[in-house]
Design a protein around this motif. Structure first.
Motif, PDB file in Angstrom:
ATOM      1  N   VAL A 251       0.847  -1.201   0.000  1.00  0.00           N
ATOM      2  CA  VAL A 251       0.000   0.000   0.000  1.00  0.00           C
ATOM      3  C   VAL A 251       0.879   1.247   0.000  1.00  0.00           C
ATOM      4  N   GLN A 252       1.925   1.212   0.796  1.00  0.00           N
ATOM      5  CA  GLN A 252       2.854   2.340   0.845  1.00  0.00           C
ATOM      6  C   GLN A 252       3.451   2.576  -0.546  1.00  0.00           C
ATOM      7  N   HIS A 253       3.821   1.514  -1.225  1.00  0.00           N
ATOM      8  CA  HIS A 253       4.365   1.620  -2.579  1.00  0.00           C
ATOM      9  C   HIS A 253       3.313   2.192  -3.541  1.00  0.00           C
ATOM     10  N   LEU A 254       2.051   1.804  -3.370  1.00  0.00           N
ATOM     11  CA  LEU A 254       0.968   2.334  -4.196  1.00  0.00           C
ATOM     12  C   LEU A 254       0.874   3.856  -4.035  1.00  0.00           C
TER      13      LEU A 254
ATOM     14  N   TRP B 216       2.755   9.813  -5.999  1.00  0.00           N
ATOM     15  CA  TRP B 216       3.534  10.896  -5.426  1.00  0.00           C
ATOM     16  C   TRP B 216       3.042  11.343  -4.050  1.00  0.00           C
ATOM     17  N   GLU B 217       2.592  10.411  -3.254  1.00  0.00           N
ATOM     18  CA  GLU B 217       2.224  10.719  -1.871  1.00  0.00           C
ATOM     19  C   GLU B 217       3.104   9.883  -0.955  1.00  0.00           C
ATOM     20  N   LYS B 218       3.733  10.555  -0.010  1.00  0.00           N
ATOM     21  CA  LYS B 218       4.578   9.863   0.967  1.00  0.00           C
ATOM     22  C   LYS B 218       3.810   9.698   2.269  1.00  0.00           C
ATOM     23  N   HIS B 219       3.692   8.463   2.733  1.00  0.00           N
ATOM     24  CA  HIS B 219       3.057   8.175   4.010  1.00  0.00           C
ATOM     25  C   HIS B 219       3.854   7.086   4.709  1.00  0.00           C
ATOM     26  N   THR B 220       3.970   7.195   6.014  1.00  0.00           N
ATOM     27  CA  THR B 220       4.595   6.119   6.776  1.00  0.00           C
ATOM     28  C   THR B 220       3.588   4.967   6.883  1.00  0.00           C
ATOM     29  N   GLN B 221       4.056   3.803   7.263  1.00  0.00           N
ATOM     30  CA  GLN B 221       3.149   2.667   7.449  1.00  0.00           C
ATOM     31  C   GLN B 221       2.142   2.953   8.550  1.00  0.00           C
TER      32      GLN B 221
END
Length: 155
Positions: free
Chosen positions: A82-85, A90-95
């Protein structure tokens, strides 16, 4: 989202089709109010949980225990996918951020909590294309049935 805000949520009541078929809506924790279902076909208990995560209250979890068949959302294998998706758009999110805002379940989470359900068969559905192939998932998670289009059950 604007339409959802305008439509009031109504708690559904149990639907009794006949003496052998009963449908019980259960409140879903999604980002808007909706329901899952428990269906009784005579003595067979079928649970349907899609578009959700497993951050549920104890009462809801208990309603889904002891199903003969539990159909449950397994959007991806794990949160890394999901993080890779998100990174692809172009959205950065932590797990942790993803876990806090994500209203789907991963197969890894289901695998960790499967004992809580005590179900005879768990069928993983709502699988996205970011997960491994059906064949690879079925090989890796042999305790589950990995859903696919056209899957049929003979009850």
């Amino acid at each position: 989202e604007e339409v959802i805000k305008k439509i009031p949520y109504i708690n559904f009541e149990t639907i009794k089709i006949n003496e052998k078929i009963k449908v019980i809506p259960v409140t879903l924790n999604h980002w808007f109010p909706t329901s899952w279902f428990i269906i009784y076909l005579d003595s067979i208990k079928i649970g349907i949980m899609s578009d959700t995560n497993l951050q549920l209250d104890e009462r809801t979890m208990q309603q889904y225990q002891d199903c003969d068949y539990l159909f449950i959302d397994g959007f991806s294998e794990n949160l890394e996918q999901v993080q890779h998706l998100y990174e692809q758009i172009w959205e950065k999110h932590t797990q942790q951020e993803i876990q806090d805002m994500w209203y789907h379940t991963t197969i890894q989470e289901i695998n960790e909590k499967k004992e809580k359900f005590h179900c005879k068969k768990i069928i993983i559905v709502h699988i996205s294309h970011i997960a491994w192939s059906h064949h690879n998932l079925q090989e890796k998670y042999q305790d589950f049935i990995i859903g696919k289009d056209g899957l049929e059950f003979m009850l």
